[in-house]
Scaffold this motif. Structure first.
Motif, PDB file in Angstrom:
ATOM      1  N   TYR A   1     -16.755 -53.862  -4.776  1.00 34.53           N
ATOM      2  CA  TYR A   1     -16.586 -54.545  -3.489  1.00 34.53           C
ATOM      3  C   TYR A   1     -15.786 -53.647  -2.543  1.00 34.53           C
ATOM      4  N   TRP A   2     -14.712 -53.025  -3.079  1.00 31.35           N
ATOM      5  CA  TRP A   2     -13.885 -52.119  -2.269  1.00 31.35           C
ATOM      6  C   TRP A   2     -14.572 -50.772  -2.170  1.00 31.35           C
ATOM      7  N   GLN A   3     -14.835 -50.332  -0.949  1.00 28.96           N
ATOM      8  CA  GLN A   3     -15.369 -48.995  -0.678  1.00 28.96           C
ATOM      9  C   GLN A   3     -16.521 -48.579  -1.589  1.00 28.96           C
ATOM     10  N   PRO A   4     -17.611 -49.333  -1.547  1.00 32.91           N
ATOM     11  CA  PRO A   4     -18.768 -48.959  -2.370  1.00 32.91           C
ATOM     12  C   PRO A   4     -19.417 -47.676  -1.842  1.00 32.91           C
ATOM     13  N   ALA A   5     -20.107 -46.975  -2.729  1.00 30.16           N
ATOM     14  CA  ALA A   5     -20.870 -45.793  -2.323  1.00 30.16           C
ATOM     15  C   ALA A   5     -22.176 -46.267  -1.668  1.00 30.16           C
ATOM     16  N   VAL A   6     -22.723 -45.459  -0.768  1.00 33.82           N
ATOM     17  CA  VAL A   6     -23.940 -45.899  -0.064  1.00 33.82           C
ATOM     18  C   VAL A   6     -25.221 -45.675  -0.868  1.00 33.82           C
ATOM     19  N   GLU A   7     -25.208 -44.699  -1.780  1.00 30.15           N
ATOM     20  CA  GLU A   7     -26.444 -44.363  -2.509  1.00 30.15           C
ATOM     21  C   GLU A   7     -27.063 -45.557  -3.248  1.00 30.15           C
ATOM     22  N   PRO A   8     -26.260 -46.305  -4.044  1.00 30.63           N
ATOM     23  CA  PRO A   8     -26.861 -47.448  -4.758  1.00 30.63           C
ATOM     24  C   PRO A   8     -27.439 -48.499  -3.807  1.00 30.63           C
ATOM     25  N   ILE A   9     -26.865 -48.596  -2.617  1.00 28.50           N
ATOM     26  CA  ILE A   9     -27.359 -49.562  -1.625  1.00 28.50           C
ATOM     27  C   ILE A   9     -28.695 -49.071  -1.065  1.00 28.50           C
ATOM     28  N   MET A  10     -28.766 -47.784  -0.720  1.00 28.93           N
ATOM     29  CA  MET A  10     -29.990 -47.199  -0.167  1.00 28.93           C
ATOM     30  C   MET A  10     -31.146 -47.245  -1.165  1.00 28.93           C
ATOM     31  N   THR A  11     -30.817 -47.078  -2.445  1.00 32.49           N
ATOM     32  CA  THR A  11     -31.835 -47.123  -3.499  1.00 32.49           C
ATOM     33  C   THR A  11     -32.610 -48.439  -3.466  1.00 32.49           C
ATOM     34  N   LEU A  12     -31.944 -49.511  -3.046  1.00 32.67           N
ATOM     35  CA  LEU A  12     -32.578 -50.844  -3.026  1.00 32.67           C
ATOM     36  C   LEU A  12     -33.418 -51.073  -1.780  1.00 32.67           C
ATOM     37  N   ASP A  13     -33.429 -50.096  -0.882  1.00 31.83           N
ATOM     38  CA  ASP A  13     -34.245 -50.156   0.338  1.00 31.83           C
ATOM     39  C   ASP A  13     -34.071 -51.482   1.086  1.00 31.83           C
ATOM     40  N   PRO A  14     -32.821 -51.848   1.439  1.00 32.89           N
ATOM     41  CA  PRO A  14     -32.597 -53.150   2.070  1.00 32.89           C
ATOM     42  C   PRO A  14     -33.051 -53.179   3.527  1.00 32.89           C
ATOM     43  N   ASP A  15     -33.538 -54.336   3.979  1.00 38.25           N
ATOM     44  CA  ASP A  15     -33.824 -54.465   5.410  1.00 38.25           C
ATOM     45  C   ASP A  15     -32.682 -55.193   6.125  1.00 38.25           C
ATOM     46  N   LEU A  16     -31.697 -55.680   5.363  1.00 38.99           N
ATOM     47  CA  LEU A  16     -30.484 -56.245   5.961  1.00 38.99           C
ATOM     48  C   LEU A  16     -29.346 -56.168   4.944  1.00 38.99           C
ATOM     49  N   VAL A  17     -28.192 -55.676   5.403  1.00 38.65           N
ATOM     50  CA  VAL A  17     -27.008 -55.574   4.542  1.00 38.65           C
ATOM     51  C   VAL A  17     -25.892 -56.417   5.147  1.00 38.65           C
ATOM     52  N   PHE A  18     -25.302 -57.273   4.313  1.00 39.78           N
ATOM     53  CA  PHE A  18     -24.133 -58.050   4.741  1.00 39.78           C
ATOM     54  C   PHE A  18     -22.895 -57.411   4.126  1.00 39.78           C
ATOM     55  N   ALA A  19     -22.083 -56.788   4.973  1.00 36.10           N
ATOM     56  CA  ALA A  19     -20.894 -56.076   4.509  1.00 36.10           C
ATOM     57  C   ALA A  19     -19.639 -56.883   4.839  1.00 36.10           C
ATOM     58  N   SER A  20     -18.474 -56.308   4.517  1.00 39.12           N
ATOM     59  CA  SER A  20     -17.188 -56.897   4.925  1.00 39.12           C
ATOM     60  C   SER A  20     -16.285 -55.733   5.310  1.00 39.12           C
ATOM     61  N   THR A  21     -15.064 -56.015   5.714  1.00 36.90           N
ATOM     62  CA  THR A  21     -14.183 -54.904   6.097  1.00 36.90           C
ATOM     63  C   THR A  21     -13.815 -54.052   4.875  1.00 36.90           C
ATOM     64  N   ALA A  22     -14.025 -54.593   3.664  1.00 33.95           N
ATOM     65  CA  ALA A  22     -13.776 -53.811   2.446  1.00 33.95           C
ATOM     66  C   ALA A  22     -14.832 -52.717   2.271  1.00 33.95           C
ATOM     67  N   SER A  23     -15.978 -52.876   2.938  1.00 33.67           N
ATOM     68  CA  SER A  23     -17.071 -51.890   2.830  1.00 33.67           C
ATOM     69  C   SER A  23     -17.415 -51.307   4.195  1.00 33.67           C
ATOM     70  N   GLU A  24     -16.395 -51.244   5.062  1.00 33.16           N
ATOM     71  CA  GLU A  24     -16.616 -50.816   6.450  1.00 33.16           C
ATOM     72  C   GLU A  24     -17.150 -49.383   6.545  1.00 33.16           C
ATOM     73  N   GLU A  25     -16.632 -48.511   5.663  1.00 36.70           N
ATOM     74  CA  GLU A  25     -17.065 -47.118   5.685  1.00 36.70           C
ATOM     75  C   GLU A  25     -18.549 -47.004   5.336  1.00 36.70           C
ATOM     76  N   ALA A  26     -18.934 -47.695   4.265  1.00 40.75           N
ATOM     77  CA  ALA A  26     -20.347 -47.696   3.856  1.00 40.75           C
ATOM     78  C   ALA A  26     -21.205 -48.300   4.966  1.00 40.75           C
ATOM     79  N   ALA A  27     -20.712 -49.362   5.581  1.00 36.10           N
ATOM     80  CA  ALA A  27     -21.450 -50.027   6.661  1.00 36.10           C
ATOM     81  C   ALA A  27     -21.712 -49.060   7.807  1.00 36.10           C
ATOM     82  N   GLU A  28     -20.688 -48.300   8.158  1.00 38.53           N
ATOM     83  CA  GLU A  28     -20.785 -47.323   9.258  1.00 38.53           C
ATOM     84  C   GLU A  28     -21.847 -46.271   8.935  1.00 38.53           C
TER      85      GLU A  28
END
Length: 284
Positions: A72-99
Motif C-alpha cells: 500500500y505504501w509506495q508501490p512500484a508501478v511495474e506490477p500495476i502496468m502489467t495488469l493493463d488497467p484502464d482506471l487506477v484508484f490511488a491514495s496519498t500513500a501511492s502518490e509517487e506511483a500515481a504521478e
C-alpha cells in the motif's frame, strides 16, 4: 449508454473517461472496500497486499482470481502496468506511483477523503467513475440514515463522556483534530480528550491522560497486524492509571482498527460501535 464523464479527485486532478472501466486497480484498502460496496468489484483486477475486506483477497490471489500489486505504501508501478488497467484508484500513500502512471497516460484518481462527509463524496465519485452511480447514491443514503440515527439517539444523552483513544503505545500516540477518530467520537456523543491537540496524531504523556481523566477508554484491536498495548491488565497497571474514571469503572473497549482508520464505508460501523461504548444505556 455511457456518456463521457469528467471526474475530479481529492487532489484536484481531472480524469475524463470515454467508456466504462473494465480493468480497475485499487492501491488502497479503503478504495477496494468502496469499489466492492458500489457494485464494481467484478471489474477490479488488482489490489494491495493489505486489502482484506470485504473478502479475503489473499485467498483469491493464491487461487489466481485476483492479482496483488504489492504494498500500500509506495508501490512500484511495474506490477500495476502489467495488469493493463484502464482506471487506477490511488491514495496519498501511492502518490509517487500515481504521478508516474499519469505521466505514462493511465487514468488515475487519488482518493483521500479527510472527513466522513468526504468519504461519502468519494463513494459517489467511485460510483460515477465505474458506471455505478445509482448504487453509490443508494448506498450513501443508507449510510447517511445510519449516521442520522446515531446523532438523534445521542442527542438524548444527559452528559458528554470524555473519551481517550490510544493509537499506539507504549510511547503513547493518541488521535487529535482532523482524524476520523476525533470526528467519530464527537458524532457518537463523546468528547475526545485530545480534540484540542496541536497535531492530528499527537504523542502524549501518560500523566496528561491521567490528568484529563477520561470516562471511556478505547484501544485498537489490531494495527498493521500487531497489538501494541498488551492486555487490559497491562493498561490498568500503568503507573497512576488506577485513578482514571474509565479504569475504575472498567469502561475499557476494543475496536477493530481498520474500521476506525480507513477512509471507507465501514466508518459508519465504527460510529455505531463507539456510540454504544459511550452511551450504552441509549442503545438497547
Amino acid at each position: 449508454g455511457y456518456k463521457e464523464i469528467t471526474l475530479v479527485d481529492d487532489l484536484g486532478n481531472v480524469v475524463v473517461l470515454t467508456e466504462p472501466p473494465e480493468r480497475i486497480v485499487s492501491l488502497a484498502p479503503s478504495n477496494t472496500e468502496i469499489l466492492f460496496a458500489v457494485g464494481a468489484g467484478d471489474k477490479v483486477v488488482g489490489v494491495t497486499n493489505v486489502c482484506d475486506y470485504p473478502y479475503n483477497f489473499t485467498a483469491w490471489i493464491e487461487a489466481g482470481n485476483m492479482s496483488s500489486i504489492g504494498p500500500y505504501w509506495q508501490p512500484a508501478v511495474e506490477p500495476i502496468m502489467t495488469l493493463d488497467p484502464d482506471l487506477v484508484f490511488a491514495s496519498t500513500a501511492s502518490e509517487e506511483a500515481a504521478e508516474t502512471l499519469k505521466n505514462l497516460g493511465y487514468n488515475v484518481l487519488i482518493v483521500e477523503p479527510k472527513t466522513i462527509n468526504g468519504v461519502l463524496e468519494s463513494i459517489l465519485l467511485v460510483g460515477r467513475a465505474t458506471g455505478n452511480h445509482v448504487e453509490a447514491g443508494e448506498f450513501v443514503n443508507q449510510i447517511r440514515d445510519r449516521i442520522d440515527a446515531v446523532i438523534n439517539t445521542v442527542a438524548d444523552a444527559s452528559s458528554t463522556p470524555k473519551v481517550y483513544y490510544e493509537v499506539w503505545g507504549p510511547d503513547i500516540q493518541s488521535a487529535g483534530p482532523g482524524t476520523f477518530i476525533d470526528e467519530l467520537i464527537t458524532l457518537a456523543g463523546g468528547e475526545n480528550i485530545f480534540h484540542d491537540a496541536g497535531t492530528s496524531f499527537p504523542m502524549v504523556s501518560s500523566e496528561t491522560v491521567i490528568m484529563k481523566n477520561p470516562d471511556v477508554i478505547i484501544f485498537p484491536h489490531m494495527y498493521m497486524g500487531t497489538v501494541s498495548w498488551g492486555t487490559y491488565a497491562d493498561i490498568a497497571s500503568r503507573p497512576g492509571w488506577d485513578s482514571i474514571t474509565a479504569i475504575q469503572n472498567d469502561n475499557f473497549h476494543i475496536i477493530d482498527a481498520s474500521i476506525i482508520s480507513r477512509s471507507g464505508p465501514r466508518l459508519v460501523d465504527a460510529l455505531e460501535t463507539i456510540a454504544e461504548m459511550i452511551n450504552p444505556e441509549l442503545f438497547g
